[in-house]
Design a protein around this motif. Structure first.
Motif, PDB file in Angstrom:
ATOM      1  N   ALA A  38     -50.040 -24.633 -20.741  1.00  0.00           N
ATOM      2  CA  ALA A  38     -50.365 -23.863 -19.533  1.00  0.00           C
ATOM      3  C   ALA A  38     -51.204 -22.647 -19.896  1.00  0.00           C
ATOM      4  N   ILE A  39     -52.449 -22.638 -19.477  1.00  0.00           N
ATOM      5  CA  ILE A  39     -53.298 -21.437 -19.565  1.00  0.00           C
ATOM      6  C   ILE A  39     -54.580 -21.707 -18.780  1.00  0.00           C
ATOM      7  N   GLU A  40     -55.213 -20.651 -18.290  1.00  0.00           N
ATOM      8  CA  GLU A  40     -56.551 -20.748 -17.695  1.00  0.00           C
ATOM      9  C   GLU A  40     -57.485 -19.866 -18.516  1.00  0.00           C
ATOM     10  N   VAL A  41     -58.580 -20.446 -18.980  1.00  0.00           N
ATOM     11  CA  VAL A  41     -59.535 -19.693 -19.798  1.00  0.00           C
ATOM     12  C   VAL A  41     -60.611 -19.088 -18.904  1.00  0.00           C
ATOM     13  N   LEU A  42     -60.777 -17.776 -18.984  1.00  0.00           N
ATOM     14  CA  LEU A  42     -61.871 -17.103 -18.268  1.00  0.00           C
ATOM     15  C   LEU A  42     -63.072 -16.961 -19.185  1.00  0.00           C
ATOM     16  N   ASP A  43     -62.812 -16.500 -20.423  1.00  0.00           N
ATOM     17  CA  ASP A  43     -63.906 -16.279 -21.366  1.00  0.00           C
ATOM     18  C   ASP A  43     -63.339 -16.185 -22.777  1.00  0.00           C
TER      19      ASP A  43
ATOM     20  N   LEU B 281     -57.921 -14.448 -20.455  1.00  0.00           N
ATOM     21  CA  LEU B 281     -57.204 -15.610 -19.935  1.00  0.00           C
ATOM     22  C   LEU B 281     -56.470 -15.234 -18.664  1.00  0.00           C
ATOM     23  N   ASN B 282     -56.139 -16.249 -17.860  1.00  0.00           N
ATOM     24  CA  ASN B 282     -55.232 -16.060 -16.738  1.00  0.00           C
ATOM     25  C   ASN B 282     -53.982 -16.913 -16.944  1.00  0.00           C
ATOM     26  N   LEU B 283     -52.848 -16.380 -16.504  1.00  0.00           N
ATOM     27  CA  LEU B 283     -51.624 -17.173 -16.468  1.00  0.00           C
ATOM     28  C   LEU B 283     -51.723 -18.102 -15.262  1.00  0.00           C
ATOM     29  N   PRO B 284     -51.586 -19.412 -15.436  1.00  0.00           N
ATOM     30  CA  PRO B 284     -51.681 -20.320 -14.290  1.00  0.00           C
ATOM     31  C   PRO B 284     -50.373 -20.312 -13.493  1.00  0.00           C
ATOM     32  N   SER B 285     -50.460 -20.647 -12.209  1.00  0.00           N
ATOM     33  CA  SER B 285     -49.232 -20.744 -11.422  1.00  0.00           C
ATOM     34  C   SER B 285     -48.609 -22.125 -11.628  1.00  0.00           C
ATOM     35  N   ASP B 286     -47.338 -22.277 -11.230  1.00  0.00           N
ATOM     36  CA  ASP B 286     -46.697 -23.594 -11.216  1.00  0.00           C
ATOM     37  C   ASP B 286     -47.572 -24.555 -10.404  1.00  0.00           C
ATOM     38  N   ASN B 287     -47.462 -25.866 -10.651  1.00  0.00           N
ATOM     39  CA  ASN B 287     -48.433 -26.791 -10.042  1.00  0.00           C
ATOM     40  C   ASN B 287     -48.378 -26.787  -8.520  1.00  0.00           C
ATOM     41  N   ALA B 288     -47.207 -26.473  -7.915  1.00  0.00           N
ATOM     42  CA  ALA B 288     -47.112 -26.520  -6.451  1.00  0.00           C
ATOM     43  C   ALA B 288     -46.403 -25.283  -5.878  1.00  0.00           C
ATOM     44  N   ALA B 289     -46.416 -24.189  -6.616  1.00  0.00           N
ATOM     45  CA  ALA B 289     -45.796 -22.953  -6.136  1.00  0.00           C
ATOM     46  C   ALA B 289     -46.496 -21.772  -6.800  1.00  0.00           C
ATOM     47  N   ALA B 290     -46.285 -20.578  -6.267  1.00  0.00           N
ATOM     48  CA  ALA B 290     -47.080 -19.421  -6.694  1.00  0.00           C
ATOM     49  C   ALA B 290     -46.509 -18.691  -7.911  1.00  0.00           C
ATOM     50  N   PHE B 291     -45.371 -19.153  -8.471  1.00  0.00           N
ATOM     51  CA  PHE B 291     -44.796 -18.472  -9.641  1.00  0.00           C
ATOM     52  C   PHE B 291     -45.699 -18.641 -10.863  1.00  0.00           C
ATOM     53  N   ARG B 292     -45.869 -17.576 -11.618  1.00  0.00           N
ATOM     54  CA  ARG B 292     -46.601 -17.689 -12.889  1.00  0.00           C
ATOM     55  C   ARG B 292     -45.985 -16.752 -13.919  1.00  0.00           C
ATOM     56  N   GLN B 293     -45.855 -17.206 -15.137  1.00  0.00           N
ATOM     57  CA  GLN B 293     -45.424 -16.367 -16.262  1.00  0.00           C
ATOM     58  C   GLN B 293     -45.442 -17.183 -17.550  1.00  0.00           C
ATOM     59  N   TRP B 294     -45.104 -18.475 -17.438  1.00  0.00           N
ATOM     60  CA  TRP B 294     -45.098 -19.333 -18.620  1.00  0.00           C
ATOM     61  C   TRP B 294     -46.527 -19.569 -19.118  1.00  0.00           C
TER      62      TRP B 294
ATOM     63  N   ASN C 244     -54.121 -11.446 -15.385  1.00  0.00           N
ATOM     64  CA  ASN C 244     -53.330 -11.378 -14.143  1.00  0.00           C
ATOM     65  C   ASN C 244     -51.832 -11.222 -14.411  1.00  0.00           C
ATOM     66  N   ALA C 245     -51.472 -10.634 -15.552  1.00  0.00           N
ATOM     67  CA  ALA C 245     -50.046 -10.463 -15.877  1.00  0.00           C
ATOM     68  C   ALA C 245     -49.314  -9.677 -14.787  1.00  0.00           C
ATOM     69  N   GLY C 246     -50.023  -8.752 -14.158  1.00  0.00           N
ATOM     70  CA  GLY C 246     -49.403  -7.940 -13.112  1.00  0.00           C
ATOM     71  C   GLY C 246     -49.052  -8.732 -11.864  1.00  0.00           C
ATOM     72  N   GLN C 247     -49.623  -9.944 -11.730  1.00  0.00           N
ATOM     73  CA  GLN C 247     -49.293 -10.796 -10.578  1.00  0.00           C
ATOM     74  C   GLN C 247     -48.304 -11.895 -10.945  1.00  0.00           C
ATOM     75  N   SER C 248     -47.644 -11.758 -12.082  1.00  0.00           N
ATOM     76  CA  SER C 248     -46.674 -12.772 -12.502  1.00  0.00           C
ATOM     77  C   SER C 248     -45.367 -12.602 -11.730  1.00  0.00           C
TER      78      SER C 248
ATOM     79  N   TYR D 123     -51.974  -7.826 -19.776  1.00  0.00           N
ATOM     80  CA  TYR D 123     -51.154  -7.797 -20.992  1.00  0.00           C
ATOM     81  C   TYR D 123     -52.059  -8.243 -22.134  1.00  0.00           C
ATOM     82  N   THR D 124     -52.160  -7.434 -23.180  1.00  0.00           N
ATOM     83  CA  THR D 124     -53.083  -7.710 -24.293  1.00  0.00           C
ATOM     84  C   THR D 124     -52.320  -7.729 -25.612  1.00  0.00           C
ATOM     85  N   PHE D 125     -52.537  -8.797 -26.387  1.00  0.00           N
ATOM     86  CA  PHE D 125     -51.909  -8.857 -27.716  1.00  0.00           C
ATOM     87  C   PHE D 125     -52.960  -9.181 -28.772  1.00  0.00           C
TER      88      PHE D 125
END
Ligand code: ZN
Length: 379
Positions: A12-17, A26-39, A58-62, A95-97
């Motif tokens: 699970a990940i979305e690549v922006l650049d 990167l963006n954290l993707p949401s669950d396939n059929a719901a708006a939760f994201r964190q994994w 988009n960690a702040g929208q997790s 969130y940056t590591f």
């Protein structure tokens, strides 16, 4: 050439650049059929020896923004040994590591993954154990098997202990916990396990959400249902996993129930009991106390000072598994939470909270279940 990929089990990940290793976005993707994201779970290739800075924009929208405070990413080169990176920086949105990979490929995940292959191996191990059997409860929306491991045999006077894990598929520590618990229970030289199986039959669902697990969801199944809000009125379209397990519970009865989870925010192991459910009795409070006292003695990773506020689930109370089971069967029924971060009372600088510690806690819990069973026998 840098490449980031996630087309594998629980990826699970979305690549922006990813053109610049010093600013991989990167963006954290949401669950396939719901708006939760964190994994998240992905592979980075081609960055050996290069100082990488990787951001989840988009960690702040997790689902649990506070989960990023002090959080340390889990990483592995060989997919067997998973370790923690240094804590990243969270500014309320990103969130940056940072990492300078030692090898060509490195994997990152929110917590150590528990694959579907490993799940099938756990079922195989159960089938091979003389005290256990594996049965099929039915099919998930994606057509995967929902399996039940039964340890010991039902008999008159023997109690029925139910354990469910991974209703929230991203909480992989829950299935590691069950693995540790089951292995101790299979051990016929362990006196706690022997005594437990004299007194109880165990019904264990090691993975309540197979589809969400493989799809890399945080909280929901393939059709977007949060299973731990579906216990009051499950149905075969939206929440067949719960409907099937509930039906089996009605068939066996339930005398004790544990529902195993991970918590994104709190850096502690804790339980959530039934003190807020109408009809909670002093006898049940005493039984919860027997359980928690014994678990405190069995594992210094457990504690009672930190946990959910008593009114956290007021409106949705009986949609939760442990509350519904308590209300329906009037028995000890607890939600057990492990941290995604670490146990702040006993931190581990290299691994944080880990698969190994989850397994140990599962094994230690048998001591507490025995104490709780003894209590009821004494009444
Ligand atoms: Zn959970």
């Amino acid at each position: 050439m840098i490449r980031i990929s996630s087309q594998f089990d629980s990826g699970a990940i979305e690549v922006l650049d990813c053109s610049d290793v010093s600013n991989i976005r990167l963006n954290l993707p949401s669950d396939n059929a719901a708006a939760f994201r964190q994994w998240f779970h992905f592979r980075l290739q081609g960055a050996r020896g290069q100082a990488c800075s990787i951001s989840f924009e988009n960690a702040g929208q997790s689902a649990y923004p506070a989960g990023w405070d002090g959080y340390r990413v889990v990483a592995s080169y060989d997919r067997r040994s998973w370790f923690r990176l240094s804590a990243g920086q969270y500014d309320g949105e990103r969130y940056t590591f940072r990492i300078t990979p030692e090898f060509d490929s490195v994997y990152f995940a929110y917590f150590e993954p528990y694959s579907w292959e490993r799940h099938l191996e756990l079922l195989g191990e159960a089938d091979a154990a003389p005290v256990a059997t594996v049965s099929d409860l039915g099919a998930t929306p994606d057509g995967r098997d929902l399996n039940l491991i039964t340890v010991g045999r039902p008999a008159p006077g023997r109690r029925n202990v139910w354990i469910t894990a991974r209703q929230h598929p991203g909480e992989t520590m829950a299935e590691f916990y069950v693995e540790g618990l089951l292995r101790r229970l299979y051990d016929t030289s362990d006196p706690v396990s022997r005594r437990l199986l004299e007194r109880a039959c165990f019904h264990v669902v090691p993975n309540m959400n197979p589809d969400g697990s493989v799809r890399g969801n945080l909280r929901t199944n393939a059709v977007g249902t949060n299973l731990n809000r579906a216990w009051r009125e499950p149905d075969m379209q939206g929440s067949p996993e719960v409907a099937l397990v509930r039906a089996k519970m009605e068939a066996t009865g339930v005398d004790m129930f544990l529902d195993i989870h991970g918590d994104e925010t709190l850096p502690f192991v804790f339980i959530d009991g039934n003190g807020m459910v109408p009809g909670f009795t002093d006898a049940h409070r005493e039984q919860e106390r027997r359980f928690t006292d014994a678990l405190l003695a069995a594992s210094p990773d457990f504690q009672m000072a930190e946990g959910y506020a008593p009114d956290r689930f007021t409106d949705e109370l009986l949609t939760l598994a442990s509350k519904w089971v308590y209300h329906r069967f009037g028995c000890l029924a607890l939600t057990l939470e492990m941290p995604f971060k670490d146990n702040a009372n006993l931190p581990d600088g290299l691994f944080g909270w880990s698969s190994a510690r989850s397994q140990r806690l599962g094994a230690a819990t048998l001591q507490a279940l025995l104490a709780a069973l003894d209590d009821r026998a004494a009444n």
